[in-house]
Scaffold this motif. Structure first.
Motif, short mmCIF file in Angstrom:
data_model
loop_
_atom_site.label_atom_id
_atom_site.label_comp_id
_atom_site.label_asym_id
_atom_site.label_seq_id
_atom_site.Cartn_x
_atom_site.Cartn_y
_atom_site.Cartn_z
N PRO A 168 0.83 -1.21 0.00
CA PRO A 168 0.00 0.00 0.00
C PRO A 168 0.87 1.25 0.00
N LYS A 169 0.22 2.41 -0.24
CA LYS A 169 0.93 3.68 -0.15
C LYS A 169 0.65 4.35 1.20
N PHE A 170 -0.58 4.10 1.67
CA PHE A 170 -1.03 4.77 2.87
C PHE A 170 -1.43 3.72 3.91
N VAL A 171 -0.87 3.82 5.12
CA VAL A 171 -1.16 2.83 6.14
C VAL A 171 -1.70 3.51 7.39
N ILE A 172 -2.83 3.03 7.86
CA ILE A 172 -3.42 3.55 9.09
C ILE A 172 -2.98 2.63 10.22
N CYS A 173 -2.24 3.19 11.18
CA CYS A 173 -1.77 2.40 12.31
C CYS A 173 -2.63 2.78 13.51
N ASP A 174 -3.54 1.91 13.89
CA ASP A 174 -4.45 2.23 14.98
C ASP A 174 -3.90 1.67 16.29
N GLU A 175 -3.25 2.51 17.07
CA GLU A 175 -2.66 2.11 18.35
C GLU A 175 -1.82 0.83 18.19
N PRO A 176 -0.86 0.83 17.31
CA PRO A 176 -0.16 -0.43 17.02
C PRO A 176 0.72 -0.92 18.17
N ILE A 177 1.01 -0.07 19.15
CA ILE A 177 1.93 -0.52 20.21
C ILE A 177 1.32 -0.49 21.59
N SER A 178 0.07 -0.01 21.72
CA SER A 178 -0.41 0.19 23.09
C SER A 178 -0.67 -1.11 23.83
N ALA A 179 -0.79 -2.24 23.12
CA ALA A 179 -1.01 -3.50 23.82
C ALA A 179 0.32 -4.18 24.17
N LEU A 180 1.44 -3.53 23.87
CA LEU A 180 2.73 -4.20 24.03
C LEU A 180 3.53 -3.64 25.21
N ASP A 181 4.45 -4.46 25.72
CA ASP A 181 5.34 -4.01 26.79
C ASP A 181 6.34 -2.99 26.26
N VAL A 182 6.80 -2.15 27.19
CA VAL A 182 7.72 -1.07 26.81
C VAL A 182 8.91 -1.58 26.00
N SER A 183 9.51 -2.68 26.44
CA SER A 183 10.73 -3.14 25.77
C SER A 183 10.42 -3.59 24.35
N ILE A 184 9.17 -3.97 24.08
CA ILE A 184 8.78 -4.45 22.76
C ILE A 184 8.31 -3.28 21.88
#
Lengths: 318, 328
Positions: A168-184
């Motif tokens: 794709p050219k345009f990617v919507i990232c909807d909270e892609p990291i909020s479920a992950l631990d800080v180190s990840i």
């Protein structure tokens, strides 16, 4: 520069009961430029995820228009629209647990889109899947596994591979990291940045973590109850916020620095974030705003320029 | 300083179909009166299990407290019979659970849930308990408490439910309050309100507070002392200033470098590569060995002992006199 994506007075309302309408997205005007990362912040219920999903065609638009490369996107997507637009616009979801089909293997998950779009021949699926797994930092022999065999961070990598395999050219990232631990989290952010550079992507990065959004994005939009209240260069919005709501958000954002935190003045804000049901003509923040005046209750403030590339929707900002 | 809660050598295991998980592998912690201890660590590091085991909340089976002691005001909590634990839980020790959506009873009015605690532990009549429940809802800044007391949890927003949980936990003015991720499900502005509220209560009641979180920002705001947990062990322990500014353990350093700095200059995020070890068969040596950039030969087979700089502890071989120090 011509924007890649242009939103004109975009609205998404949900009818939740008779005579009760939830104004999840309520008149958003926004331009997203090629190769930029636009951060979208706001608290839960402010409509940021709905905005993302509407852009991806997962919701029918209630009103307003979205232009992609000058072409108007359909109000409601038909199957054929998805087939053709999924090669342009993709989405990475928040929850790496519920957004992958548990009954499909990794190979099936990654190859499904490109196969349906006719991008990959059946003979090249194995090689292509292997390439994508390696690009997102997984091993080629993971292709035959199922999602439950992976950790949260690894699943998010799968979600990224699935979205980007469509080129794709345009990617919507909807909270892609909020479920992950800080180190990840940092692993995923660095991966997104690397792939963005490699494939020349434009990203809409939706999150509620202000420090992270500021770090990731070039520009930042702050959303409150369905509308954008401030928009500008990330550093301008983060270090010199103009809208009272943005000031409050930045003022409440905890930073990993004990001396700074213990000297941080407490801003007492009363009240809850209201639900955007049956909104009248008024500033949406009027109920909680420390600077509220009479005008705020009778007139909806519109986004207007207050500096270079800096826009604020507040009656009182000079 | 008087110690309110003292945990020594706690080990907890869970038997599962896949084998035995050694969730907590020898933890020592201390909580003082009127002070806040923050326990930091990523999911699965054993931070919740540690506090749940002192309250007898580990389901057994599959859980089992292998060894260790937890003295609360000098009385042993581990192995205490349930009827005696019930006299302490909710009265002397309050607990705020992580998920306000599932920790409240959906079929009971919130007022009745708060009153339940008061009626069991206190010397309250029903009408007194109701008045106290209303007062508590006001204390946690819930508007129109008089009407709200008769509402059900589904009529409250997430932030308000969390405050109802806090009202329940502090109903009997506990000497120790344990808050397991009290603000994780909340937005930053609501988080600020809740943290401020906890601080107020702590000052008013000289309450000891344990906050379990993975958010270093919350730790910085609230903690007097910080314990960093990794793979079922405390790897660093000290005052908030010591742990943040003079980290002794590479994992703590790694966590800080993985966060975006709020300073004007953008520094590159440095992730901690890899994933935490499998606690079905914990490594013989240091739990962080596989992800540590400064790992040495000794680390693979020998779990480091505790090294102290004053009262600041780091469980890392780099502090052995024969090794070089951690470069910050």
């Amino acid at each position: 520069m011509t924007p890649l994506l242009e939103l004109r007075n975009l609205k998404k309302h949900f009818t939740i009961a008779k005579n009760k309408t939830l104004h999840a997205v309520d008149g958003v005007n926004l331009e997203i430029f090629p190769n930029e990362i636009l951060g979208l912040v706001g608290e839960s219920g402010c409509g940021k995820s709905t905005l993302g999903r509407t852009l991806a065609g997962l919701y029918e638009k209630t009103a307003g228009e979205v232009f992609y490369r000058g072409q108007k996107l359909p109000q409601k997507y038909r199957v054929s629209d998805f087939v053709h637009l999924s090669r342009e616009i993709q989405m990475i979801f928040q929850d790496p647990y519920s957004s992958l089909n548990p009954r499909m293997t990794v190979r099936e998950i990654i190859a499904e889109g490109p196969r349906l779009a006719g991008m990959w021949k059946s003979t090249e699926v194995t090689t292509k899947v292997k390439e994508w797994l390696e690009r997102v930092g997984l091993a080629a022999d993971h292709a035959s596994r199922y999602p439950h065999e992976f950790s949260g961070g690894q699943r998010q990598r799968l979600g990224i591979a699935r979205a980007l395999a469509m080129e794709p050219k345009f990617v919507i990232c909807d909270e892609p990291i909020s479920a992950l631990d800080v180190s990840i989290q940092a692993q995923i952010i660095n991966l997104l940045a690397e792939l963005k550079g490699k494939f020349g992507l434009t990203l809409l990065f939706i999150a509620h973590d202000l420090s992270m959004v500021r770090y990731v994005s070039n520009r930042m939009a702050v959303m409150y109850l369905g509308s954008i209240v401030e928009l500008g260069e990330s550093d301008d919005v983060f270090f010199s916020p103009k809208h009272p709501y943005t000031q409050l958000l930045v003022g409440s954002n905890p930073e990993p620095d004990p001396i700074k935190e213990k000297n941080r003045p407490y801003v007492d804000l009363h009240g809850e974030i209201p639900t955007p049901v049956n909104l009248g003509v008024a500033c949406r923040f009027a109920g909680r705003c420390p600077k509220v005046g009479d005008r705020c209750r009778t007139e909806t403030p519109l986004l207007r320029p207050v500096g270079k590339n800096h826009f604020v929707a507040c009656h009182f900002v000079e | 300083m008087s110690s309110l809660l003292s945990i020594r050598g706690l080990k907890v295991e869970f038997s599962t179909y896949g084998g035995t998980v050694q969730a907590v592998r020898g933890v020592d912690l201390e909580v003082h009166k009127g002070k806040t201890l923050a326990i930091v660590g990523e999911s699965g590091c054993g931070k919740s299990v540690t506090v749940q085991s002192i309250l007898g909340l580990i389901p057994s089976p599959p859980g089992r407290i292998v060894s260790g002691s937890a003295l609360f005001n000098g009385t042993e909590m581990i192995g205490k019979p349930v009827n005696e634990l019930n006299k302490i839980r909710g009265k002397h020790i309050g607990m705020i659970f992580q998920d306000p959506m599932t920790s409240l009873n959906p079929t009971m009015k919130v007022g009745d849930q708060i009153m339940e605690t008061l009626l069991i532990h206190g010397r309250y009549s029903k009408s007194e308990a109701r008045a106290r429940a209303i007062k508590l809802l006001e204390d946690v800044h819930i508007s129109e408490a008089k009407n709200r007391v008769d509402h059900y949890p589904f009529q409250f927003s997430g932030g308000m439910r969390q405050r109802v949980m806090i009202a329940m936990a502090i109903a009997c003015e506990p000497e120790l309050l344990i808050a397991d991720e009290p603000t994780t499900a909340l937005d930053v502005t609501i988080q600020s309100q809740i943290l401020h509220l906890l601080r107020e209560l702590q000052i008013k009641n000289k309450m000891g507070l344990v906050i379990i979180t993975h958010d270093l920002g919350v730790v910085a705001r609230m903690a007097d002392n910080v314990a960093v947990m990794y793979a079922g062990q405390v790897v660093e322990h000290g005052t908030a200033e010591e742990v943040f500014y003079k980290s002794l353990h590479p994992y703590t350093l790694g966590l800080k470098q993985a966060l975006p700095s709020p300073a004007m200059e953008r520094s590159q995020l440095i992730p901690i590569e890899g994933a935490p070890p499998d606690l079905f068969s914990p490594p013989r040596g240091c739990g962080f060995y596989a992800r540590c950039k400064q790992a040495m030969t000794i680390c693979s087979d020998n779990n480091p002992r505790e090294f102290y700089e004053g009262s600041h502890m780091g469980r890392c071989w780099l502090h052995h006199p024969q090794a070089k120090g951690v470069e910050v």
